[in-house]
Design a protein around this motif. Structure first.
Motif, PDB file in Angstrom:
ATOM      1  N   SER A 104      51.788  24.673 -12.782  1.00 34.74           N
ATOM      2  CA  SER A 104      50.407  24.427 -13.161  1.00 34.74           C
ATOM      3  C   SER A 104      49.712  23.524 -12.145  1.00 34.74           C
ATOM      4  O   SER A 104      48.555  23.734 -11.814  1.00 34.74           O
ATOM      5  CB  SER A 104      50.343  23.784 -14.540  1.00 34.74           C
ATOM      6  OG  SER A 104      50.850  24.649 -15.524  1.00 34.74           O
ATOM      7  N   VAL A 105      50.451  22.527 -11.686  1.00 32.26           N
ATOM      8  CA  VAL A 105      49.876  21.597 -10.714  1.00 32.26           C
ATOM      9  C   VAL A 105      49.560  22.323  -9.407  1.00 32.26           C
ATOM     10  O   VAL A 105      48.477  22.163  -8.834  1.00 32.26           O
ATOM     11  CB  VAL A 105      50.835  20.411 -10.470  1.00 32.26           C
ATOM     12  CG1 VAL A 105      50.361  19.551  -9.319  1.00 32.26           C
ATOM     13  CG2 VAL A 105      50.993  19.584 -11.730  1.00 32.26           C
ATOM     14  N   LEU A 156      49.053  25.528  -8.991  1.00 31.15           N
ATOM     15  CA  LEU A 156      47.938  26.447  -9.237  1.00 31.15           C
ATOM     16  C   LEU A 156      46.617  25.692  -9.214  1.00 31.15           C
ATOM     17  O   LEU A 156      45.632  26.158  -8.629  1.00 31.15           O
ATOM     18  CB  LEU A 156      48.109  27.180 -10.560  1.00 31.15           C
ATOM     19  CG  LEU A 156      47.005  28.149 -10.946  1.00 31.15           C
ATOM     20  CD1 LEU A 156      46.860  29.266  -9.908  1.00 31.15           C
ATOM     21  CD2 LEU A 156      47.266  28.734 -12.323  1.00 31.15           C
ATOM     22  N   GLY A 157      46.579  24.516  -9.820  1.00 36.98           N
ATOM     23  CA  GLY A 157      45.371  23.691  -9.792  1.00 36.98           C
ATOM     24  C   GLY A 157      44.981  23.298  -8.374  1.00 36.98           C
ATOM     25  O   GLY A 157      43.805  23.351  -7.995  1.00 36.98           O
ATOM     26  N   ILE A 203      54.050  29.205  -6.531  1.00 36.79           N
ATOM     27  CA  ILE A 203      53.627  29.706  -7.846  1.00 36.79           C
ATOM     28  C   ILE A 203      54.465  30.914  -8.246  1.00 36.79           C
ATOM     29  O   ILE A 203      54.967  31.005  -9.374  1.00 36.79           O
ATOM     30  CB  ILE A 203      52.126  30.060  -7.839  1.00 36.79           C
ATOM     31  CG1 ILE A 203      51.289  28.784  -7.776  1.00 36.79           C
ATOM     32  CG2 ILE A 203      51.749  30.880  -9.067  1.00 36.79           C
ATOM     33  CD1 ILE A 203      49.819  29.028  -7.454  1.00 36.79           C
ATOM     34  N   ALA A 236      57.263  30.776 -11.270  1.00 34.36           N
ATOM     35  CA  ALA A 236      56.975  31.567 -12.463  1.00 34.36           C
ATOM     36  C   ALA A 236      58.103  32.524 -12.816  1.00 34.36           C
ATOM     37  O   ALA A 236      58.182  32.992 -13.954  1.00 34.36           O
ATOM     38  CB  ALA A 236      55.672  32.347 -12.266  1.00 34.36           C
TER      39      ALA A 236
END
Length: 149
Positions: free
Chosen positions: A1-2, A4-5, A39, A43
Motif C-alpha cells: 500500500s505504501v 502504491l501510494g 507492487i 501482491a
C-alpha cells in the motif's frame, strides 16, 4: 500500500511538474519501475492467501470428488515446483546484478534492490498457498457460485 501510494503521488507530481513548469522529472521512470516491480511481487503472496490468483477450475469441478482431490494434490505439486523454480532462477538474477553492480542510469538504484523482492515473494507465495489450503480459502468466484446455489 505504501509503495502504491508513493507511485501514485510521484506520478501525479510528475504530470503537474511537466505541465506547469515544463520540466519533467528525469528520474521518475526509474522510480516508477521499481514501484511497479515491488507492487506486483508483493501482491503475489496476498493473491494466493485470499484465493484470488489466476485459476482455471472449470475442468477440475467437472470431475468426480475423488479425482478432484487427486487433482488438487497434483496441482499443489505443480504450483510448489513452479514457484521453487522461479525462486531458484530469481536468486541467479539477483546474484548477476550484485556481481555486475548494474543500476539504473539516472539515480543509480541497484537492480538487485529493485528485483530483490522476487525471492522473498516466491517464499511468501508458497506459504500463503499452503495457508489457503489449510484454512479452506475459496476464490471469490467459487464463493459467489456457491452463494447462488
Amino acid at each position: 500500500s505504501v509503495v502504491l501510494g508513493i507511485l501514485i503521488v510521484l506520478t501525479f507530481l510528475g504530470v503537474i511538474w511537466r505541465r506547469v513548469i515544463g520540466q519533467p522529472f528525469t528520474w521518475l521512470e526509474e522510480v516508477q519501475l521499481a514501484c511497479m516491480v515491488w507492487i506486483v511481487f508483493a501482491a503475489g503472496g496476498a493473491a494466493f492467501r485470499t484465493g484470488n490468483h489466476v485459476a482455471i477450475e472449470v475442468i477440475v469441478d467437472l470431475l468426480p470428488a475423488k479425482l478432484q482431490k487427486l487433482m488438487e494434490v497434483l496441482l499443489s505439486i505443480v504450483v510448489v515446483a513452479v514457484l521453487g523454480y522461479l525462486f531458484y532462477q530469481s536468486l541467479g538474477f539477483i546474484q548477476m546484478f550484485l556481481k555486475s553492480g548494474r543500476s539504473t542510469s539516472m539515480i543509480k538504484i541497484p537492480y538487485a534492490l529493485i528485483y530483490g523482492i522476487a525471492p522473498l515473494s516466491y517464499v511468501l507465495m508458497v506459504i500463503s498457498y499452503f495457508y489457503s489450503i489449510i484454512t479452506g480459502v475459496k476464490s471469490e468466484a467459487k464463493e459467489a457460485a456457491s452463494d447462488n446455489e
